[in-house]
Design a protein around this motif. Structure first.
Motif, PDB file in Angstrom:
ATOM      1  N   TYR A  57       0.824  -1.206   0.000  1.00  0.00           N
ATOM      2  CA  TYR A  57       0.000   0.000   0.000  1.00  0.00           C
ATOM      3  C   TYR A  57       0.864   1.265   0.000  1.00  0.00           C
ATOM      4  O   TYR A  57       0.495   2.279  -0.599  1.00  0.00           O
ATOM      5  CB  TYR A  57      -0.930  -0.003   1.216  1.00  0.00           C
ATOM      6  N   GLU A  58       2.018   1.191   0.647  1.00  0.00           N
ATOM      7  CA  GLU A  58       2.892   2.360   0.697  1.00  0.00           C
ATOM      8  C   GLU A  58       3.444   2.703  -0.681  1.00  0.00           C
ATOM      9  O   GLU A  58       3.601   3.884  -1.019  1.00  0.00           O
ATOM     10  CB  GLU A  58       4.035   2.112   1.681  1.00  0.00           C
TER      11      GLU A  58
ATOM     12  N   ASN B 203       0.839   4.806  -2.629  1.00  0.00           N
ATOM     13  CA  ASN B 203       0.803   6.197  -2.186  1.00  0.00           C
ATOM     14  C   ASN B 203       2.069   6.944  -2.577  1.00  0.00           C
ATOM     15  O   ASN B 203       2.029   8.132  -2.930  1.00  0.00           O
ATOM     16  CB  ASN B 203       0.624   6.252  -0.661  1.00  0.00           C
ATOM     17  N   TYR B 204       3.195   6.233  -2.539  1.00  0.00           N
ATOM     18  CA  TYR B 204       4.480   6.852  -2.861  1.00  0.00           C
ATOM     19  C   TYR B 204       4.523   7.323  -4.311  1.00  0.00           C
ATOM     20  O   TYR B 204       4.883   8.469  -4.593  1.00  0.00           O
ATOM     21  CB  TYR B 204       5.602   5.852  -2.573  1.00  0.00           C
TER      22      TYR B 204
ATOM     23  N   ASN C 154       2.335  10.264  -5.029  1.00  0.00           N
ATOM     24  CA  ASN C 154       2.809  11.480  -4.384  1.00  0.00           C
ATOM     25  C   ASN C 154       3.973  12.101  -5.137  1.00  0.00           C
ATOM     26  O   ASN C 154       3.990  13.308  -5.413  1.00  0.00           O
ATOM     27  CB  ASN C 154       3.199  11.159  -2.935  1.00  0.00           C
TER      28      ASN C 154
ATOM     29  N   ASP D  34       7.709   9.916   5.562  1.00  0.00           N
ATOM     30  CA  ASP D  34       6.361   9.481   5.179  1.00  0.00           C
ATOM     31  C   ASP D  34       6.363   8.100   4.539  1.00  0.00           C
ATOM     32  O   ASP D  34       5.390   7.356   4.661  1.00  0.00           O
ATOM     33  CB  ASP D  34       5.753  10.489   4.200  1.00  0.00           C
ATOM     34  N   PHE D  35       7.454   7.776   3.843  1.00  0.00           N
ATOM     35  CA  PHE D  35       7.533   6.482   3.152  1.00  0.00           C
ATOM     36  C   PHE D  35       8.805   5.751   3.594  1.00  0.00           C
ATOM     37  O   PHE D  35       9.755   5.586   2.814  1.00  0.00           O
ATOM     38  CB  PHE D  35       7.542   6.691   1.638  1.00  0.00           C
TER      39      PHE D  35
END
Length: 283
Positions: free
Chosen positions: A168-169, A172-173, A176, A204-205
């Protein structure tokens, strides 16, 4: 240099070096594209394998033409091969069979096996997975599945829960960083790592940043590490084998980064030393 065998090997190595030249130059570039390098390895091996199966007759034509031009005695390929180390013993093969099996195919087998050993399946997959981290062309090589496979290759660095969270990261990465204009001008994983720290996205990541760090510690993108070790013989000689680690490190930096240091003027170096401490004489 006039024997037929020398001419034969000369033309054979000329062709092999010509086929592998593009790959060698690509692997030595500092701005190496990993994915293209892997493809070059594959195509180079295929080209050598094709030449091994079909290239002997064309090689023989080139060698014959060369021998006729420079008046070099040629070998009758249909005659019985005589071992120069034991001329009385019958070999039972012709000169053609000897040159095909013992010379032509043997040399090409060595080259193909060397490429296979240096770029085996595990290494090739690792390079392909790492290329998915490249920020070039607005992260055009990004592949979530490849990056998950890359994490699988580091079982000690990613536990089961972190691997599940990484899926999931990564989504989002990539969404972004593609929208962030500060990541538009990047052309390497090392610059990506620096930009993530500058923008505090490594907080954040953290799992993605861990993947990037693992990729950076593997010296597979360029030949810079190999060149660094090769430079040791120029600096740490028998006359300078007792220098300390600090001085040796400084000397290595000056030697390896000599292209950058050529831009520094002698006057700037003299002023730097002059300001370090008070001296009796002006440098």
């Amino acid at each position: 240099m006039r024997p037929y065998t020398f001419v034969f090997y000369l033309h054979l190595m000329k062709h092999i070096l010509g086929v592998t030249n593009t790959l060698c130059e690509a692997l030595q570039r500092k701005d190496q594209d990993i994915l293209n390098a892997v493809k070059l390895v594959k195509t180079t091996k295929e080209e050598l394998q094709t030449y091994q199966l079909e290239g002997f007759d064309s090689l023989l034509i080139d060698v014959t033409s060369f021998c006729e031009k420079y008046d070099i005695e040629m070998v009758n390929m249909e005659a019985v091969y005589v071992d120069p180390k034991n001329r009385r013993k019958k070999t039972g093969i012709t000169n053609r069979q000897h040159y095909v099996v013992n010379n032509f195919k043997t040399v090409l087998d060595m080259q193909i096996q060397e490429l296979g050993n240096r770029f085996n399946e595990v290494t090739t997959n690792l390079l392909i997975y790492m290329s998915s981290l490249s920020p070039c062309l607005n992260f055009g090589a990004f592949d979530k599945l490849n990056l998950l496979k890359l994490a699988e290759m580091y079982p000690c660095d990613f536990n089961f829960d972190e691997k599940d969270k990484l899926f999931y990261e990564l989504g989002n990465y990539i969404a972004n960083v593609k929208e962030d204009t500060r990541f538009d001008d990047l052309n390497g994983v090392s610059k990506l790592a620096k930009r993530m720290v500058e923008t505090r996205k490594h907080i954040d990541f953290p799992l993605v940043y861990r993947l990037i760090k693992l990729s950076l510690v593997l010296p597979v993108a360029t030949a810079s590490v190999e060149r660094s070790f090769s430079s040791m013989k120029h600096l740490k000689t028998e006359l300078r084998n007792r220098m300390g680690d600090g001085f040796l490190n400084d000397a290595y930096i000056c030697y390896i980064e000599r292209e950058f240091l050529q831009q520094v003027s002698i006057e700037d170096v003299m002023q730097r030393f002059q300001k370090m401490k008070t001296r009796r004489e002006q440098l």
